[in-house]
Design an enzyme around this catalytic site. Sequence first.
Site, PDB file in Angstrom:
ATOM      1  N   ASN A   7       6.849  -6.457   6.117  1.00 39.73           N
ATOM      2  CA  ASN A   7       5.504  -6.904   5.761  1.00 39.73           C
ATOM      3  C   ASN A   7       5.495  -7.271   4.269  1.00 39.73           C
ATOM      4  OD1 ASN A   7       2.800  -6.688   4.675  1.00 39.73           O
ATOM      5  ND2 ASN A   7       2.182  -5.884   6.655  1.00 39.73           N
ATOM      6  N   ASP A   9       2.877  -8.463   2.440  1.00 37.68           N
ATOM      7  CA  ASP A   9       1.541  -8.546   1.823  1.00 37.68           C
ATOM      8  C   ASP A   9       1.549  -8.190   0.336  1.00 37.68           C
ATOM      9  OD1 ASP A   9       0.585  -9.109   4.336  1.00 37.68           O
ATOM     10  OD2 ASP A   9      -0.362  -7.161   4.653  1.00 37.68           O
ATOM     11  N   HIS A  10       2.334  -7.141   0.000  1.00 35.51           N
ATOM     12  CA  HIS A  10       2.212  -6.647  -1.377  1.00 35.51           C
ATOM     13  C   HIS A  10       3.024  -7.443  -2.395  1.00 35.51           C
ATOM     14  CE1 HIS A  10      -0.692  -3.912  -0.075  1.00 35.51           C
ATOM     15  NE2 HIS A  10       0.131  -3.355   0.789  1.00 35.51           N
ATOM     16  N   ARG A  18      -2.426 -12.101 -11.010  1.00 34.90           N
ATOM     17  CA  ARG A  18      -2.568 -13.151 -12.021  1.00 34.90           C
ATOM     18  C   ARG A  18      -3.044 -14.478 -11.431  1.00 34.90           C
ATOM     19  NH1 ARG A  18       0.227 -11.977 -16.920  1.00 34.90           N
ATOM     20  NH2 ARG A  18      -0.397  -9.827 -17.289  1.00 34.90           N
ATOM     21  N   HIS A  43      -0.565 -10.119   6.716  1.00 38.95           N
ATOM     22  CA  HIS A  43      -1.942  -9.897   7.149  1.00 38.95           C
ATOM     23  C   HIS A  43      -2.842 -10.799   6.321  1.00 38.95           C
ATOM     24  CE1 HIS A  43      -5.336  -6.646   7.770  1.00 38.95           C
ATOM     25  NE2 HIS A  43      -5.710  -7.849   8.171  1.00 38.95           N
ATOM     26  N   ARG A  45      -6.127 -11.377   5.349  1.00 43.78           N
ATOM     27  CA  ARG A  45      -7.402 -10.654   5.409  1.00 43.78           C
ATOM     28  C   ARG A  45      -8.555 -11.595   5.122  1.00 43.78           C
ATOM     29  NH1 ARG A  45      -6.421  -4.698   4.758  1.00 43.78           N
ATOM     30  NH2 ARG A  45      -8.665  -4.561   4.753  1.00 43.78           N
ATOM     31  N   ARG A  49      -7.340 -10.941  -0.136  1.00 46.44           N
ATOM     32  CA  ARG A  49      -6.935 -10.174  -1.333  1.00 46.44           C
ATOM     33  C   ARG A  49      -5.450 -10.328  -1.644  1.00 46.44           C
ATOM     34  NH1 ARG A  49      -7.675  -4.019   0.773  1.00 46.44           N
ATOM     35  NH2 ARG A  49      -9.740  -4.809   1.265  1.00 46.44           N
ATOM     36  N   HIS A  50      -4.632 -10.648  -0.637  1.00 49.65           N
ATOM     37  CA  HIS A  50      -3.202 -10.844  -0.945  1.00 49.65           C
ATOM     38  C   HIS A  50      -2.691 -12.147  -0.335  1.00 49.65           C
ATOM     39  CE1 HIS A  50      -3.055  -8.478   2.751  1.00 49.65           C
ATOM     40  NE2 HIS A  50      -3.155  -7.307   2.153  1.00 49.65           N
ATOM     41  N   GLU A  70      -0.862 -10.561  11.296  1.00 48.24           N
ATOM     42  CA  GLU A  70      -1.887  -9.558  11.577  1.00 48.24           C
ATOM     43  C   GLU A  70      -3.242 -10.189  11.342  1.00 48.24           C
ATOM     44  OE1 GLU A  70      -1.280  -6.151   9.119  1.00 48.24           O
ATOM     45  OE2 GLU A  70       0.726  -5.767   9.903  1.00 48.24           O
ATOM     46  N   THR A 100      -6.307  -0.111   2.443  1.00 45.89           N
ATOM     47  CA  THR A 100      -5.353  -0.634   3.420  1.00 45.89           C
ATOM     48  C   THR A 100      -5.952  -0.355   4.789  1.00 45.89           C
ATOM     49  OG1 THR A 100      -3.059  -0.535   4.192  1.00 45.89           O
ATOM     50  CG2 THR A 100      -4.006   1.536   3.437  1.00 45.89           C
ATOM     51  N   THR A 101      -5.291  -0.868   5.850  1.00 45.76           N
ATOM     52  CA  THR A 101      -5.851  -0.681   7.188  1.00 45.76           C
ATOM     53  C   THR A 101      -5.968   0.814   7.496  1.00 45.76           C
ATOM     54  OG1 THR A 101      -4.658  -2.666   7.772  1.00 45.76           O
ATOM     55  CG2 THR A 101      -5.606  -1.423   9.582  1.00 45.76           C
ATOM     56  N   GLU A 151       1.087  -1.490  18.717  1.00 47.95           N
ATOM     57  CA  GLU A 151       1.782  -1.002  17.524  1.00 47.95           C
ATOM     58  C   GLU A 151       1.146   0.340  17.206  1.00 47.95           C
ATOM     59  OE1 GLU A 151       2.421  -3.642  14.169  1.00 47.95           O
ATOM     60  OE2 GLU A 151       2.339  -1.926  12.786  1.00 47.95           O
ATOM     61  N   HIS A 190       3.103   1.518   9.535  1.00 47.40           N
ATOM     62  CA  HIS A 190       2.127   1.913   8.510  1.00 47.40           C
ATOM     63  C   HIS A 190       2.549   3.194   7.813  1.00 47.40           C
ATOM     64  CE1 HIS A 190      -1.501   2.143   6.179  1.00 47.40           C
ATOM     65  NE2 HIS A 190      -1.822   0.941   6.617  1.00 47.40           N
ATOM     66  N   GLY A 191       2.764   3.065   6.529  1.00 49.00           N
ATOM     67  CA  GLY A 191       3.096   4.233   5.708  1.00 49.00           C
ATOM     68  C   GLY A 191       4.539   4.693   5.859  1.00 49.00           C
TER      69      GLY A 191
HETATM   70  N1  PXP Z   1       1.400  -2.390  10.521  1.00 48.00           N
HETATM   71  C1  PXP Z   1       0.107  -2.759  10.326  1.00 48.00           C
HETATM   72  C2  PXP Z   1      -0.702  -3.138  11.508  1.00 48.00           C
HETATM   73  C3  PXP Z   1      -0.430  -2.828   9.027  1.00 48.00           C
HETATM   74  O1  PXP Z   1      -1.704  -3.204   8.853  1.00 48.00           O
HETATM   75  C4  PXP Z   1       0.397  -2.519   7.927  1.00 48.00           C
HETATM   76  C5  PXP Z   1      -0.146  -2.606   6.533  1.00 48.00           C
HETATM   77  O2  PXP Z   1      -0.585  -3.859   6.252  1.00 48.00           O
HETATM   78  C6  PXP Z   1       1.725  -2.161   8.179  1.00 48.00           C
HETATM   79  C7  PXP Z   1       2.201  -2.070   9.486  1.00 48.00           C
HETATM   80  C8  PXP Z   1       2.688  -1.859   7.062  1.00 48.00           C
HETATM   81  O3  PXP Z   1       2.269  -0.731   6.383  1.00 48.00           O
HETATM   82  P1  PXP Z   1       2.998  -0.325   5.010  1.00 48.00           P
HETATM   83  O4  PXP Z   1       2.729  -1.405   4.025  1.00 48.00           O
HETATM   84  O5  PXP Z   1       2.369   0.976   4.673  1.00 48.00           O
HETATM   85  O6  PXP Z   1       4.459  -0.219   5.332  1.00 48.00           O
END
Ligand code: PXP
Length: 238
Positions: A7, A9-10, A18, A43, A45, A49-50, A70, A100-101, A151, A190-191
Amino acid sequence: MVRLHVNIDHVATLRQARRGLEPDPVAWALAAEAAGADGITCHLRKDRRHIQDADVVQLRARIGTLLNLESSLDPEMVAIAEASGAEAFCLVPENRKEVTTEGGLDVLGERARLSDAIPRLVAVGGAVSLFIDPEPEQIRASADSGATFIELHTGSYANASGEQRAAELRRLSEGASLALELGLRVNAGHGLNYENVGPCAKLPGIEELNIGHSIVSRATFGGVAEAIATMRALIAGA
Ligand code: PXP
């Protein structure tokens, strides 16, 4: 082997700090693929935001693996997903104030919007996944929804420790087993990080893990030496 979907996103979060061009999440996704990622997840959103709309277009045009998009069930976002060309869709809850979600989708409560979104995404060739907590009633409702995958939300497991973590892992394992019995395919995420991923990679029938923040964080740290050395060399050579 369990597939790793990265993922990104970050990477976009850092760029949006910036509102500029770097780091480029698309270039980063290509590097992730070159390093062995089996797929790329992002994702889009509603608050942008990202990840931005143009990122999704560029990702689909340039990556060589699967794009897993996503999306919330907001009609505008489902329409964007439908037109995106992504091969996989993960439907998630979305709340503007969350960092976050938080929590999984309420498949029972969202029956009406899911019965509109799922057939539309399946019709464009996407594998649809529902991001849910490992709760039997949500898993049963997912099996009736027309989605191919769930998931499993691993956030409670990731945030727990000791006995509580063991209990959360049992919930995930029992949830995965129930989903398989009902004919669903199972992903998780997630996490997850370098310390807690192992047991999740061994969940019954698990096909894919979606991991973002920990990989982006570690990559940032791992690149410190090169970043400093290159900048020092440029200053020294000026
Ligand atoms: N799966 C889903 C559905 C998510 O929304 C996210 C976070 O955007 C992730 C996985 C990945 O989570 P993490 O960034 O904590 O690894």
